[in-house]
Design a protein around this motif. Structure first.
Motif, PDB file in Angstrom:
ATOM      1  N   VAL A   7       9.646  -8.368  -6.391  1.00 40.92           N
ATOM      2  CA  VAL A   7       8.425  -8.295  -5.585  1.00 40.92           C
ATOM      3  C   VAL A   7       8.313  -6.934  -4.912  1.00 40.92           C
ATOM      4  N   ARG A   8       9.420  -6.438  -4.382  1.00 39.79           N
ATOM      5  CA  ARG A   8       9.399  -5.134  -3.703  1.00 39.79           C
ATOM      6  C   ARG A   8       8.960  -4.026  -4.674  1.00 39.79           C
ATOM      7  N   PHE A   9       9.478  -4.064  -5.893  1.00 40.55           N
ATOM      8  CA  PHE A   9       9.123  -3.032  -6.863  1.00 40.55           C
ATOM      9  C   PHE A   9       7.683  -3.185  -7.339  1.00 40.55           C
ATOM     10  N   MET A  10       7.248  -4.428  -7.536  1.00 42.45           N
ATOM     11  CA  MET A  10       5.892  -4.659  -8.040  1.00 42.45           C
ATOM     12  C   MET A  10       4.832  -4.142  -7.085  1.00 42.45           C
ATOM     13  N   PHE A  11       5.054  -4.344  -5.796  1.00 39.62           N
ATOM     14  CA  PHE A  11       4.005  -4.072  -4.819  1.00 39.62           C
ATOM     15  C   PHE A  11       4.254  -2.811  -3.987  1.00 39.62           C
ATOM     16  N   GLY A  12       5.187  -1.973  -4.428  1.00 37.42           N
ATOM     17  CA  GLY A  12       5.533  -0.792  -3.643  1.00 37.42           C
ATOM     18  C   GLY A  12       4.358   0.128  -3.354  1.00 37.42           C
ATOM     19  N   ALA A  13       3.496   0.338  -4.345  1.00 37.20           N
ATOM     20  CA  ALA A  13       2.380   1.277  -4.172  1.00 37.20           C
ATOM     21  C   ALA A  13       1.291   0.731  -3.269  1.00 37.20           C
ATOM     22  N   TYR A  14       1.268  -0.594  -3.063  1.00 39.03           N
ATOM     23  CA  TYR A  14       0.208  -1.187  -2.275  1.00 39.03           C
ATOM     24  C   TYR A  14       0.228  -0.693  -0.830  1.00 39.03           C
ATOM     25  N   GLU A  15       1.406  -0.416  -0.311  1.00 38.25           N
ATOM     26  CA  GLU A  15       1.503   0.029   1.073  1.00 38.25           C
ATOM     27  C   GLU A  15       0.850   1.394   1.265  1.00 38.25           C
ATOM     28  N   SER A  16       1.032   2.271   0.275  1.00 38.14           N
ATOM     29  CA  SER A  16       0.394   3.586   0.346  1.00 38.14           C
ATOM     30  C   SER A  16      -1.123   3.456   0.326  1.00 38.14           C
ATOM     31  N   VAL A  17      -1.621   2.561  -0.529  1.00 35.71           N
ATOM     32  CA  VAL A  17      -3.065   2.345  -0.621  1.00 35.71           C
ATOM     33  C   VAL A  17      -3.594   1.768   0.688  1.00 35.71           C
ATOM     34  N   ALA A  18      -2.879   0.799   1.257  1.00 33.98           N
ATOM     35  CA  ALA A  18      -3.330   0.185   2.516  1.00 33.98           C
ATOM     36  C   ALA A  18      -3.375   1.208   3.638  1.00 33.98           C
ATOM     37  N   LEU A  19      -2.376   2.069   3.700  1.00 36.81           N
ATOM     38  CA  LEU A  19      -2.346   3.084   4.747  1.00 36.81           C
ATOM     39  C   LEU A  19      -3.472   4.094   4.552  1.00 36.81           C
ATOM     40  N   VAL A  72     -10.260  -7.264   7.838  1.00 36.03           N
ATOM     41  CA  VAL A  72      -9.194  -8.235   8.097  1.00 36.03           C
ATOM     42  C   VAL A  72      -8.127  -8.161   7.012  1.00 36.03           C
ATOM     43  N   ARG A  73      -8.540  -7.998   5.760  1.00 34.56           N
ATOM     44  CA  ARG A  73      -7.577  -7.975   4.660  1.00 34.56           C
ATOM     45  C   ARG A  73      -6.723  -6.709   4.706  1.00 34.56           C
ATOM     46  N   VAL A  74      -7.336  -5.584   5.043  1.00 35.35           N
ATOM     47  CA  VAL A  74      -6.547  -4.346   5.174  1.00 35.35           C
ATOM     48  C   VAL A  74      -5.609  -4.452   6.368  1.00 35.35           C
ATOM     49  N   MET A  75      -6.106  -5.013   7.450  1.00 40.55           N
ATOM     50  CA  MET A  75      -5.274  -5.147   8.646  1.00 40.55           C
ATOM     51  C   MET A  75      -4.088  -6.074   8.421  1.00 40.55           C
ATOM     52  N   ARG A  76      -4.235  -7.069   7.544  1.00 40.54           N
ATOM     53  CA  ARG A  76      -3.090  -7.917   7.205  1.00 40.54           C
ATOM     54  C   ARG A  76      -1.927  -7.067   6.691  1.00 40.54           C
ATOM     55  N   MET A  77      -2.261  -6.123   5.821  1.00 41.54           N
ATOM     56  CA  MET A  77      -1.231  -5.241   5.274  1.00 41.54           C
ATOM     57  C   MET A  77      -0.647  -4.356   6.371  1.00 41.54           C
ATOM     58  N   LEU A  78      -1.494  -3.765   7.195  1.00 39.44           N
ATOM     59  CA  LEU A  78      -1.013  -2.841   8.221  1.00 39.44           C
ATOM     60  C   LEU A  78      -0.165  -3.556   9.268  1.00 39.44           C
ATOM     61  N   VAL A  79      -0.482  -4.819   9.514  1.00 38.65           N
ATOM     62  CA  VAL A  79       0.355  -5.611  10.422  1.00 38.65           C
ATOM     63  C   VAL A  79       1.707  -5.887   9.777  1.00 38.65           C
TER      64      VAL A  79
END
Length: 341
Positions: A47-59, A95-102
């Protein structure tokens, strides 16, 4: 034992000591990462490897939608509705972006669709260079995601043809009329501006060279810094001969070896026996490369079909262009290499 260790780590995280040296801090951080990896199960790792890039996009979305700026400016709780005021985004997307940032620890959710910025959110507000870095790196993700498809189609060969890509040092005494330093591929001249500020008494001409369009956009250079528009893949202008130093900062890693060699050879033709070449680049270790360093190398492969080089790869490249390394300096983990013909 595990329960006591967990309790100790939680206590540390709530009230970390303020007197840690940078070396102690890095060592502790590395130890925590290794401990975390040692108890991670295969599913968690996947899971960590699959979704690693998502954090950069959310930020990046947090920056572009001004969620970070509004959250920090509020100095306390702010609702999702209020967070939409600057960007005009709809509330559900916010709200969906903030879920990630939280979840990333940048905000706390203090109520239903209500958030409070953690101190780290300040790092990515308007005016911060780290904000621009996040926005830039998020734009580099799409080409990298196509690497598996590209290599499957083209064959698993290291890319070495940029044509296939789709689209501080005190120098010797000098006189005022001779060239002290040429910043090759120097963008809009910010490095020379910093150099001139730091060494105001250093005599000699300072010249920034980049493409004509780039140097034409450098409209606020201080007196004493000249501009030359030139394609560094073509023979260098003879007017730039005999400088005391030629400077390449983060230029070579944009190009595979055959292209980088052309850049170096063109600069070499300008040099005299008294000239030196300064190469300011990040050199990755020969072995046991950290994940962040490997990720940067993947970025260069995906964007420029180039690479972040190891010290031995730098030496091989530089030797192939007729240079000899005469000194290496590593301020702040960056590599500055002095070379002669």
């Amino acid at each position: 034992m595990a329960a006591a260790l967990t309790k100790g780590l939680l206590k540390f995280s709530k009230d970390p000591p303020s007197h840690l040296s940078n070396e102690e801090r890095l060592a502790f951080r590395d130890a925590c990462q290794k401990a975390s990896l040692s108890v991670e199960n295969p599913l968690e790792a996947t899971v960590r490897f699959m979704f690693g890039a998502y954090e950069s996009v959310a930020l990046c979305l947090g920056a572009n939608m001004q969620l970070l700026d509004l959250g920090v400016k509020a100095e306390g709780p702010i609702t999702a509705v209020d967070l939409t005021s600057a960007s005009g985004a709809d509330v559900l997307l916010t709200v969906r972006v903030m879920r990630m940032l939280v979840a990333m620890g940048i905000f706390k959710e203090v109520g239903h669709h209500t958030y409070s910025a953690n101190p780290i959110a300040n790092v990515w507000t308007v005016g911060s260079p780290l904000r621009e870095a996040i926005i830039h790196m998020a734009s580099q993700i799409p080409p990298v995601t196509f690497l598996p498809e590209y290599f499957e189609e083209k064959g698993y060969h290291n890319p070495d043809n940029s044509d296939n890509v789709e689209k501080k040092l005190l120098l010797p005494e000098n006189d005022e009329s001779s060239i002290l330093l040429v910043d090759v591929g120097g963008n809009v001249g910010h490095d020379l501006v910093n150099f001139k500020t730091r060494y105001p008494d250093q005599r000699g001409r300072l010249i920034v060279e980049d493409t004509p369009a780039m140097v034409d956009s450098a409209t606020d250079l201080p007196p004493g810094i000249e501009k030359v528009g030139h394609d560094f893949f073509k023979p260098q202008p003879r007017a730039l001969q005999h400088a005391k130093a030629y400077y390449l900062r983060n230029v070579l890693h944009d190009w595979p070896d055959k292209n980088a060699k052309i850049i170096l050879e063109n600069v070499r033709e300008l040099m005299t026996a008294e000239s030196i070449l300064l190469v300011d680049e990040y050199a990755i270790p020969e072995d046991n490369v950290a994940l962040y360093q490997a990720e940067l190398d993947f970025t260069m492969m995906g964007i420029h079909t180039s690479l972040d080089r190891t010290p031995s790869q730098f030496e091989e490249l530089l030797n192939s262009a007729g240079f000899k390394i005469i000194g290496t300096h590593r301020p702040r983990d960056f590599e500055a290499v002095l070379l002669e013909k």
